[in-house]
Design a protein around this motif. Structure first.
Motif, PDB file in Angstrom:
ATOM      1  N   PHE A   1       7.970  15.691  10.374  1.00  0.00           N
ATOM      2  CA  PHE A   1       7.383  15.459   9.500  1.00  0.00           C
ATOM      3  C   PHE A   1       8.185  15.983   8.237  1.00  0.00           C
ATOM      4  O   PHE A   1       8.738  14.711   7.557  1.00  0.00           O
ATOM      5  N   VAL A   2       9.090  17.003   8.642  1.00  0.00           N
ATOM      6  CA  VAL A   2       9.785  17.210   7.132  1.00  0.00           C
ATOM      7  C   VAL A   2      10.630  15.701   6.764  1.00  0.00           C
ATOM      8  O   VAL A   2      11.207  15.824   5.759  1.00  0.00           O
ATOM      9  N   GLN A   3      11.738  15.538   8.062  1.00  0.00           N
ATOM     10  CA  GLN A   3      12.409  14.572   7.895  1.00  0.00           C
ATOM     11  C   GLN A   3      11.458  13.411   6.907  1.00  0.00           C
ATOM     12  O   GLN A   3      12.097  12.134   5.743  1.00  0.00           O
ATOM     13  N   TRP A   4      10.695  12.466   7.808  1.00  0.00           N
ATOM     14  CA  TRP A   4       9.571  11.520   7.421  1.00  0.00           C
ATOM     15  C   TRP A   4       9.601  12.038   5.388  1.00  0.00           C
ATOM     16  O   TRP A   4       9.552  11.408   4.879  1.00  0.00           O
ATOM     17  N   VAL A   5       8.998  13.180   5.726  1.00  0.00           N
ATOM     18  CA  VAL A   5       8.693  14.014   3.706  1.00  0.00           C
ATOM     19  C   VAL A   5       9.619  13.661   2.886  1.00  0.00           C
ATOM     20  O   VAL A   5       9.719  12.609   1.188  1.00  0.00           O
ATOM     21  N   GLU A   6      11.364  13.619   3.155  1.00  0.00           N
ATOM     22  CA  GLU A   6      12.674  13.418   2.541  1.00  0.00           C
ATOM     23  C   GLU A   6      13.338  12.003   2.316  1.00  0.00           C
ATOM     24  O   GLU A   6      13.297  11.779   1.484  1.00  0.00           O
ATOM     25  N   ASN A   7      12.231  11.392   3.243  1.00  0.00           N
ATOM     26  CA  ASN A   7      13.120   9.799   3.099  1.00  0.00           C
ATOM     27  C   ASN A   7      12.040   9.374   1.961  1.00  0.00           C
ATOM     28  O   ASN A   7      12.319   8.201   1.677  1.00  0.00           O
ATOM     29  N   ILE A   8      10.259   9.616   2.057  1.00  0.00           N
ATOM     30  CA  ILE A   8       9.905   9.464   1.054  1.00  0.00           C
ATOM     31  C   ILE A   8      10.625  10.418  -0.764  1.00  0.00           C
ATOM     32  O   ILE A   8      10.686   9.063  -1.101  1.00  0.00           O
ATOM     33  N   ILE A   9      11.100  11.099  -0.319  1.00  0.00           N
ATOM     34  CA  ILE A   9      11.962  11.392  -1.925  1.00  0.00           C
ATOM     35  C   ILE A   9      13.090  10.635  -2.245  1.00  0.00           C
ATOM     36  O   ILE A   9      13.070  10.704  -3.211  1.00  0.00           O
ATOM     37  N   THR A  10      13.250  10.375  -1.187  1.00  0.00           N
ATOM     38  CA  THR A  10      14.672   9.214  -1.479  1.00  0.00           C
ATOM     39  C   THR A  10      14.048   8.377  -2.484  1.00  0.00           C
ATOM     40  O   THR A  10      14.129   7.374  -3.127  1.00  0.00           O
ATOM     41  N   ASP A  11      12.945   7.438  -0.922  1.00  0.00           N
ATOM     42  CA  ASP A  11      12.519   6.404  -2.068  1.00  0.00           C
ATOM     43  C   ASP A  11      11.770   6.722  -3.214  1.00  0.00           C
ATOM     44  O   ASP A  11      11.729   5.958  -3.981  1.00  0.00           O
ATOM     45  N   MET A  12      11.351   7.721  -3.166  1.00  0.00           N
ATOM     46  CA  MET A  12      10.741   7.454  -4.893  1.00  0.00           C
ATOM     47  C   MET A  12      12.096   8.057  -5.939  1.00  0.00           C
ATOM     48  O   MET A  12      11.806   7.062  -6.991  1.00  0.00           O
ATOM     49  N   GLU A  13      12.936   8.555  -5.978  1.00  0.00           N
ATOM     50  CA  GLU A  13      13.624   9.036  -6.388  1.00  0.00           C
ATOM     51  C   GLU A  13      14.623   7.190  -6.978  1.00  0.00           C
ATOM     52  O   GLU A  13      14.756   7.213  -7.561  1.00  0.00           O
ATOM     53  N   GLN A  14      14.914   6.599  -5.891  1.00  0.00           N
ATOM     54  CA  GLN A  14      15.057   5.441  -6.242  1.00  0.00           C
ATOM     55  C   GLN A  14      14.036   4.064  -6.760  1.00  0.00           C
ATOM     56  O   GLN A  14      14.589   3.289  -7.869  1.00  0.00           O
TER      57      GLN A  14
ATOM     58  N   SER B   1       0.718  -1.144  -0.028  1.00  0.00           N
ATOM     59  CA  SER B   1      -0.240  -0.044   0.247  1.00  0.00           C
ATOM     60  C   SER B   1       0.150   1.353  -0.166  1.00  0.00           C
ATOM     61  O   SER B   1       2.043   0.887   0.320  1.00  0.00           O
ATOM     62  N   GLY B   2       0.065   2.041   0.036  1.00  0.00           N
ATOM     63  CA  GLY B   2       0.919   3.369  -0.318  1.00  0.00           C
ATOM     64  C   GLY B   2       1.093   4.213  -1.318  1.00  0.00           C
ATOM     65  O   GLY B   2       1.410   3.499  -2.744  1.00  0.00           O
ATOM     66  N   SER B   3       1.855   5.855  -1.118  1.00  0.00           N
ATOM     67  CA  SER B   3       1.473   6.164  -2.816  1.00  0.00           C
ATOM     68  C   SER B   3       2.755   5.707  -4.078  1.00  0.00           C
ATOM     69  O   SER B   3       2.870   5.338  -5.511  1.00  0.00           O
ATOM     70  N   VAL B   4       3.783   5.229  -2.769  1.00  0.00           N
ATOM     71  CA  VAL B   4       4.969   4.930  -4.004  1.00  0.00           C
ATOM     72  C   VAL B   4       4.398   3.911  -4.828  1.00  0.00           C
ATOM     73  O   VAL B   4       4.382   4.055  -6.059  1.00  0.00           O
ATOM     74  N   ALA B   5       4.160   2.879  -3.919  1.00  0.00           N
ATOM     75  CA  ALA B   5       3.512   1.333  -4.739  1.00  0.00           C
ATOM     76  C   ALA B   5       2.675   1.321  -5.594  1.00  0.00           C
ATOM     77  O   ALA B   5       2.681   1.225  -6.494  1.00  0.00           O
ATOM     78  N   GLU B   6       1.172   2.501  -5.594  1.00  0.00           N
ATOM     79  CA  GLU B   6       0.845   2.853  -6.249  1.00  0.00           C
ATOM     80  C   GLU B   6       0.952   3.628  -7.637  1.00  0.00           C
ATOM     81  O   GLU B   6       0.695   2.628  -8.676  1.00  0.00           O
ATOM     82  N   ILE B   7       1.505   4.256  -7.467  1.00  0.00           N
ATOM     83  CA  ILE B   7       2.251   4.929  -8.437  1.00  0.00           C
ATOM     84  C   ILE B   7       3.154   4.046 -10.044  1.00  0.00           C
ATOM     85  O   ILE B   7       3.065   4.062 -10.438  1.00  0.00           O
ATOM     86  N   ILE B   8       4.006   3.471  -8.979  1.00  0.00           N
ATOM     87  CA  ILE B   8       4.960   2.449  -9.880  1.00  0.00           C
ATOM     88  C   ILE B   8       3.767   1.118 -10.473  1.00  0.00           C
ATOM     89  O   ILE B   8       3.920   0.852 -11.552  1.00  0.00           O
TER      90      ILE B   8
ATOM     91  N   SER C   1       7.301  10.578 -17.257  1.00  0.00           N
ATOM     92  CA  SER C   1       6.442  12.372 -17.546  1.00  0.00           C
ATOM     93  C   SER C   1       4.680  11.539 -16.326  1.00  0.00           C
ATOM     94  O   SER C   1       5.072  12.465 -15.551  1.00  0.00           O
ATOM     95  N   PHE C   2       4.970  10.650 -16.814  1.00  0.00           N
ATOM     96  CA  PHE C   2       3.143  10.169 -15.568  1.00  0.00           C
ATOM     97  C   PHE C   2       4.012  10.334 -14.030  1.00  0.00           C
ATOM     98  O   PHE C   2       3.265  10.509 -13.323  1.00  0.00           O
ATOM     99  N   MET C   3       4.931   9.247 -13.934  1.00  0.00           N
ATOM    100  CA  MET C   3       5.783   9.823 -12.630  1.00  0.00           C
ATOM    101  C   MET C   3       6.195  11.073 -11.525  1.00  0.00           C
ATOM    102  O   MET C   3       5.579  11.323 -10.951  1.00  0.00           O
ATOM    103  N   GLU C   4       6.841  11.773 -12.466  1.00  0.00           N
ATOM    104  CA  GLU C   4       7.047  13.319 -11.960  1.00  0.00           C
ATOM    105  C   GLU C   4       5.310  13.662 -12.035  1.00  0.00           C
ATOM    106  O   GLU C   4       5.890  14.515 -10.771  1.00  0.00           O
TER     107      GLU C   4
END
Length: 213
Positions: free
Chosen positions: A178-191, A72-79, A94-97
């Motif tokens: 929460f800012v640090q949590w968002v940074e972790n999510i961004i890293t996961d998305m990029e990878q 579940s979650g945004s990253v998995a759904e987008i993939i 472009s869709f993932m971006e």
């Protein structure tokens, strides 16, 4: 019971600003609770990103796609959505971006209010202190030579500043969390998204195999 009554008496001595600061503190806690529930529900997690990366590195594309579908979650759904679009011959990068930008906007929602309270709470406390000190050093007290009343009034006036700083510190801690949590999510998305973009052909074939399995 006595401690509660003493605390209420001390709170009232801080003046009207204390009620505004109390509202700010409750607002911070409500935002923190709401954001935590949202992040917990919509963040796929670092474990997902790590497992997805490992499976992609082993060229286990079917397993990686299966992991994304079952998570579940945004990253998995987008993939999953990106792989489905790739199977239809549509543009993936472009869709993932776009989808990642939308997801991050949802994650950052209401965090701005915490940043505002971090700045505003000490100022409100200072306002309450200044207002209390003006009353303490009033002409009436000076002419009456009430030194004890003056010093007591200054002490009571400082309550607002102390409470304002406490509210600001609490808001700052929650905001930083929460800012640090968002940074972790961004890293996961990029990878993960970089892997999906590089291996979209293999994932599309794996998606076809998964669909007919």
């Amino acid at each position: 019971m006595e401690n509660i009554l003493a605390g209420l008496e001390l709170f009232q001595k801080g003046g009207l600003v204390m009620y505004v600061l109390l509202f700010c503190s409750l607002f911070v806690m409500v935002i923190g609770l709401e954001r935590f529930q949202y992040f917990h529900r919509m963040d796929s997690g670092r474990a997902f990103a790590r497992d997805f990366f490992i499976r992609m590195g082993k060229e286990d594309y079917t397993g990686a796609l299966s992991l994304a579908r079952e998570s579940s979650g945004s990253v998995a759904e987008i993939i999953v959505q990106a792989v489905e679009r790739a199977a239809e011959g549509q543009e993936v990068s472009s869709f993932m971006e776009i989808q990642s930008g939308i997801a991050l906007a949802h994650f950052r929602r209401r965090l701005y209010y915490l940043n505002v309270i971090v700045t505003m709470a000490p100022l409100l406390g200072l306002l309450g202190t200044i207002s209390g000190m003006i009353s303490a050093f009033s002409v009436f007290n000076v002419q009456s030579a009430q030194a004890a009343a003056i010093t007591g009034g200054v002490g009571e006036a400082l309550i607002a500043t102390a409470f304002g700083l406490c509210v600001a510190i609490m808001a700052l801690a929650i905001h930083a969390f929460f800012v640090q949590w968002v940074e972790n999510i961004i890293t996961d998305m990029e990878q993960t998204f970089s892997l999906v973009e590089a291996k979209q052909v293999e994932l599309t074939k794996a998606g076809a195999v998964y669909a007919f399995a």
